[in-house]
Design an enzyme around this catalytic site. Structure first.
Site, PDB file in Angstrom:
ATOM      1  N   ARG A   1       0.855  -1.205   0.000  1.00  0.00           N
ATOM      2  CA  ARG A   1       0.000   0.000   0.000  1.00  0.00           C
ATOM      3  C   ARG A   1       0.880   1.239   0.000  1.00  0.00           C
ATOM      4  NH1 ARG A   1      -3.091  -3.914   2.575  1.00  0.00           N
ATOM      5  NH2 ARG A   1      -4.869  -4.425   1.250  1.00  0.00           N
TER       6      ARG A   1
ATOM      7  N   ASP B   1      -0.019  -6.685  -3.343  1.00  0.00           N
ATOM      8  CA  ASP B   1      -1.437  -6.446  -3.044  1.00  0.00           C
ATOM      9  C   ASP B   1      -2.058  -5.703  -4.216  1.00  0.00           C
ATOM     10  OD1 ASP B   1      -3.951  -6.113  -1.513  1.00  0.00           O
ATOM     11  OD2 ASP B   1      -2.678  -6.713   0.158  1.00  0.00           O
TER      12      ASP B   1
ATOM     13  N   HIS C   1      -6.684  -9.999  -3.724  1.00  0.00           N
ATOM     14  CA  HIS C   1      -5.627  -8.993  -3.538  1.00  0.00           C
ATOM     15  C   HIS C   1      -4.593  -9.064  -4.656  1.00  0.00           C
ATOM     16  CE1 HIS C   1      -6.918  -7.387   0.353  1.00  0.00           C
ATOM     17  NE2 HIS C   1      -7.292  -8.613   0.662  1.00  0.00           N
TER      18      HIS C   1
ATOM     19  N   GLU D   1      -9.920 -12.497   2.199  1.00  0.00           N
ATOM     20  CA  GLU D   1     -10.766 -11.524   1.510  1.00  0.00           C
ATOM     21  C   GLU D   1     -10.848 -11.765   0.002  1.00  0.00           C
ATOM     22  OE1 GLU D   1     -10.245  -7.753   4.512  1.00  0.00           O
ATOM     23  OE2 GLU D   1      -8.777  -7.904   2.897  1.00  0.00           O
TER      24      GLU D   1
ATOM     25  N   TRP E   1      -6.496 -13.986  12.165  1.00  0.00           N
ATOM     26  CA  TRP E   1      -6.608 -12.511  12.211  1.00  0.00           C
ATOM     27  C   TRP E   1      -8.007 -12.040  12.562  1.00  0.00           C
ATOM     28  CZ3 TRP E   1      -9.277  -9.082   8.794  1.00  0.00           C
ATOM     29  CH2 TRP E   1      -9.904  -9.685   7.689  1.00  0.00           C
TER      30      TRP E   1
ATOM     31  N   TYR F   1      -3.413  -5.417  15.564  1.00  0.00           N
ATOM     32  CA  TYR F   1      -3.391  -4.594  14.352  1.00  0.00           C
ATOM     33  C   TYR F   1      -2.849  -3.217  14.705  1.00  0.00           C
ATOM     34  CZ  TYR F   1      -5.004  -7.822  10.867  1.00  0.00           C
ATOM     35  OH  TYR F   1      -5.045  -8.855   9.975  1.00  0.00           O
ATOM     36  N   PHE F   2      -1.558  -3.052  14.489  1.00  0.00           N
ATOM     37  CA  PHE F   2      -0.883  -1.846  14.961  1.00  0.00           C
ATOM     38  C   PHE F   2      -1.117  -0.644  14.036  1.00  0.00           C
ATOM     39  CE2 PHE F   2       2.634  -3.963  17.762  1.00  0.00           C
ATOM     40  CZ  PHE F   2       1.638  -4.469  18.583  1.00  0.00           C
ATOM     41  N   ASP F   3      -1.871  -0.845  12.957  1.00  0.00           N
ATOM     42  CA  ASP F   3      -2.271   0.331  12.187  1.00  0.00           C
ATOM     43  C   ASP F   3      -3.453   1.033  12.869  1.00  0.00           C
ATOM     44  OD1 ASP F   3      -3.544  -2.085  11.496  1.00  0.00           O
ATOM     45  OD2 ASP F   3      -4.314  -1.272   9.619  1.00  0.00           O
TER      46      ASP F   3
ATOM     47  N   TRP G   1      -0.406  -2.703   8.607  1.00  0.00           N
ATOM     48  CA  TRP G   1      -0.950  -2.457   7.267  1.00  0.00           C
ATOM     49  C   TRP G   1      -0.730  -0.988   6.936  1.00  0.00           C
ATOM     50  CZ3 TRP G   1      -1.699  -6.742   4.758  1.00  0.00           C
ATOM     51  CH2 TRP G   1      -2.014  -7.898   5.463  1.00  0.00           C
TER      52      TRP G   1
END
Ligand code: ZN
Length: 570
Positions: free
Chosen positions: A183, A212, A282, A346, A423, A448-450, A499
């Site tokens: 990303r 991705d 993805h 996903e 996850w 999830y550290f974002d 992410w």
């Protein structure tokens, strides 16, 4: 000279913390020969209480060891690399450049490194300090390396070291951090700086998210358009859920040589790089490069916005399997890791439902041709088509003596030896472990550290939403007693994910990672009965001197007196 350096450092600190920093930095003066000025009272174990907390710290009687000029590093031929790290680390925190020798001489005091059968766990170590010297015995070179990490943190607290025996080994074998370089793209220099953080925290798995929808970042020689087309996008959506495109071209990729350099850099620090090629969803960047790999044939463009795209690989097309096998063949050549991450998350089935070839394939499974439920990452079950695709990729990796790892969506219909990364909470992982799959816990709810570190968004650079404060991270038990004994043995460890949709630069990555990564390191390393959040905060406060030393950006909510970075600094 030295005093000036110290003085500048101290005056640079926030006023309220002055006494604390004096406490830490004064001991360096003992290098100039003033052993009476010990940082800690005799018998104190404070400087050995590092992050992650060792399993056992037993103070000993006797005089302290003083790390000063004249001390040498004694290491066997097979530990020269570890010795060089120790030399470098000690130079950074004491300005003392200790020589490395392989043979013992009389009347010299040593820091001695050795692999020893006394240490049962491969990653374990015994660190002994007495008046005459320091020894680090490891179960392997990795164990020695972790002993060195503890020593470097203890020395930063003071070069006068009280006698001690530290016996230590990690709770989990998988101690991971993930970084999404699709990303947003991060330089090889930054990836190395990020790996240094893993080493500081005794982590041993770097999960590198390389592809991705919004960018393909790893050179594949047989499919060159993945780079010439797939690594570039013509714009990026501004903010969250806006429809405003900035129209600014964005791109970047790692050559195979650069990726090998990262692998070697990590390996020297006993860290395995786990590459991830996310499939069959993805994959928009790959489809933009080679439209024939999709159900409709395109045209496609590399993604500009975040979220889940409906265009995925056409799983009934043999050319797709050739593509996947070619990519994985080159990936296996670059990355020696036994485990290869194949994503699997996903993956909407919309395009498959409209594709005659995919429907024909689906009909051969003798099951309903379409999923009635609307795709949702939280409720989706693996469609027979994705199960078919995943099985073929698994078999290919197995035939090449590698293990496939996937996000927990792949659980339904996966072979027993499939490794699962949980996850969507811890429940899929618990379920997988109970049915015999090896599992890495990386739940959105803890890892999830974002997500934001505080609810107040005023100072938070991330616009990702979500809220995971550091105490929440610290509270995770990846293998709780509620699981059966057999299931707990299948929990390999834990990992946090970064992410990068909203992490547009490297300082933001550091900010999102720190200090939550430090909390995670105790989840991964330290036994639950040793963990204590209040005591951890004290240990963490000491550890932050390393963040300052190496100029890492970090969130300072725990220290109201410390100045937070302003938004514009990101
Ligand atoms: Zn298709």
């Amino acid at each position: 000279m030295m005093r000036t350096k110290i003085f500048n450092k101290v005056t640079g600190m926030v006023k309220g913390l002055l006494p604390f920093y004096l406490f830490i930095f004064l001991p360096f003066n003992t290098l100039a020969g003033d052993p009476a000025r010990s940082a800690l009272p005799l018998g104190s174990s404070k400087n050995y209480e590092v992050v992650p907390l060792p399993q056992s710290i037993v103070m000993q009687k006797g005089e302290p060891f003083i790390l000063e000029a004249g001390v040498e590093i004694l290491a066997t031929a097979d530990l020269q690399q570890e010795a060089a790290f120790l030399q470098q680390y000690l130079k950074e925190v004491t300005w003392n450049d200790l020589p490395i020798v392989q043979k013992r001489a009389k009347k010299v005091r040593y820091i001695e490194l050795a692999v020893s059968p006394n240490v049962k766990e491969a990653e374990g170590y015994i660190l002994t300090v007495n008046q005459k010297g320091v020894t680090i015995q490891g179960g392997s070179a990795a164990g020695v390396f972790y002993g060195i990490q503890t020593l470097r943190k203890a020395v930063k607290e003071g070069v006068i070291m009280n006698p001690v025996i530290i016996t230590d080994a990690p709770r989990f074998t998988w101690r991971g951090m993930h970084l999404d370089c699709s990303r947003h793209f991060f330089s090889t220099d930054f990836v190395k700086k990020f790996i240094d953080l893993l080493a500081l925290h005794n982590m041993n798995r770097f999960h590198w998210h390389l592809t991705d929808d919004q960018g393909w970042r790893i050179e594949i020689k047989k499919w060159p358009k993945l780079i010439s087309v797939g690594s570039q996008r013509t714009g990026t959506i501004i903010g969250t859920n806006s429809d405003i495109d900035d129209g600014i071209p964005y791109g970047g990729y790692y050559s195979q040589d650069e990726a090998r350099e990262i692998v070697a850099y990590a390996a020297a620090r006993h860290i395995t790089v786990i590459p991830e090629i996310d499939m069959p969803g993805h994959m928009l960047a790959a489809l933009a490069s080679y439209p024939e790999l999709g159900c409709t044939g395109g045209p496609y463009q590399v993604g500009h916005y975040w979220g889940v795209y409906k265009d995925v690989l056409c799983v009934s097309n043999e050319r797709v399997y050739q593509f996947v096998e070619d990519v994985l063949t080159e990936i296996m050549d670059i990355f020696p890791s036994e485990v290869i991450h194949i994503g699997g998350d996903e993956t909407p089935t919309d395009k498959w439902q409209q594709c005659p070839k995919c429907q024909a394939l689906n009909a051969t499974f003798g099951k309903p041709t379409a999923q009635s439920e609307e795709f949702s990452p939280l409720t989706s079950r693996l469609s027979p088509l994705q199960a078919h695709f995943t099985k073929r990729v698994f078999d290919f990796l197995t035939a090449h003596h590698r293990r496939a790892l996937g996000w927990d969506e792949i659980l339904d219909g996966s072979p027993q030896d499939a490794m699962i990364m949980s996850w969507r909470g811890t429940e899929p992982g618990a379920k997988a472990a109970e049915t015999g799959h090896d599992v890495v816990m990386t739940p959105t709810t803890f890892c999830y550290f974002d997500y934001q570190q505080v609810e107040d968004t005023q100072f938070e650079p991330s616009r990702c939403g979500g809220f995971i404060p550091i105490e929440k991270v610290y509270s995770l038990d990846p293998a709780p007693d509620s699981l059966s004994t057999a299931a707990r043995e299948h929990i390999l460890g834990a990992q946090a994910n970064l992410w990068s949709e909203y992490m547009t630069n490297e300082a933001m990555v550091e900010y999102q990672a720190l200090p939550r990564m430090s909390a995670l390191s105790e989840v991964q390393w330290t036994k639950p009965e040793r963990k204590d959040y209040e005591a951890f905060k004290e240990r963490l406060t000491r550890l932050t001197t390393f963040f300052e030393l190496y100029h890492y950006q970090y969130a300072k909510h725990l220290w109201p007196d410390r100045q937070m970075p302003s938004r514009w600094q990101f």
